[in-house]
Design an enzyme around this catalytic site. Structure first.
Site, mmCIF file in Angstrom:
data_model
loop_
_atom_site.group_PDB
_atom_site.id
_atom_site.type_symbol
_atom_site.label_atom_id
_atom_site.label_comp_id
_atom_site.label_asym_id
_atom_site.label_seq_id
_atom_site.Cartn_x
_atom_site.Cartn_y
_atom_site.Cartn_z
ATOM 1 N N LEU A 49 0.823 -1.213 0.000
ATOM 2 C CA LEU A 49 0.000 0.000 0.000
ATOM 3 C C LEU A 49 0.856 1.262 0.000
ATOM 4 C CD1 LEU A 49 -3.079 -0.617 2.327
ATOM 5 C CD2 LEU A 49 -3.059 -0.219 -0.137
ATOM 6 N N CYS A 50 1.930 1.257 0.763
ATOM 7 C CA CYS A 50 2.800 2.433 0.826
ATOM 8 C C CYS A 50 3.480 2.682 -0.516
ATOM 9 C CB CYS A 50 3.835 2.289 1.942
ATOM 10 S SG CYS A 50 3.083 2.222 3.587
#
Length: 158
Positions: A49-50
């Site tokens: 996600l990052c």
């Protein structure tokens, strides 16, 4: 029980920051004065996600530059990990390391969160816009990665 986290709001003065950055520099709130800045706090470099969020900001970086914004990503990762993340993902903006979580705590971006049904201490994915005088113009806690860019376009008028 841990103390209630800070919750900043639009119109608040941005908390001070002084952090080491990828590439060997430092970023301070004073460095940011005179132009708007976008701070985004994320849990860990090189996680799915990052990385998606970082690449979305990379792919839309020109839009932020054209509006005068300097983009700064802040995570608890050590600088060597940020150097690797910036190189592998070709990130054109500043990445800063907050291993002590002091800046994240000051912004309310460090605290209890639910990860897979378990309450843990960690980075709360958050985004803040700061104007040229150091005042918050946008505050969003628990940012949803897929809608991050669209939200910023709408709220910042980009």
């Amino acid at each position: 029980m841990s103390p209630a986290p800070v919750k900043l709001a639009v119109g608040d003065a941005a908390p001070a920051l002084d952090l080491p950055t990828a590439g060997g520099g430092r970023i301070t709130l004073e460095n940011l004065r005179g132009a708007p800045a976008l701070l985004w706090f994320y849990p860990a470099a090189n996680t799915s996600l990052c990385t998606k969020q970082a690449c979305d900001l990379r792919d839309n970086h020109r839009m932020f530059l054209d509006a005068g914004y300097r983009v700064i990503g802040i995570s608890p990762d050590p600088v060597p990990e940020l150097d690797r993340f910036a190189a592998e993902q070709d990130l054109p903006y500043t990445l800063a390391s907050d291993e002590s979580h002091e800046v994240m705590t000051a912004y309310g971006a460090w605290g209890e969160k639910n990860m897979y049904g378990k309450i843990v201490q960690g980075t709360i994915r958050s985004t803040f816009a700061i104007d040229e005088a150091g005042v918050l113009t946008f505050v969003k806690y628990r940012v949803g990665t897929p809608k991050h860019i669209a939200l910023l376009q709408e709220k910042l008028g980009l």
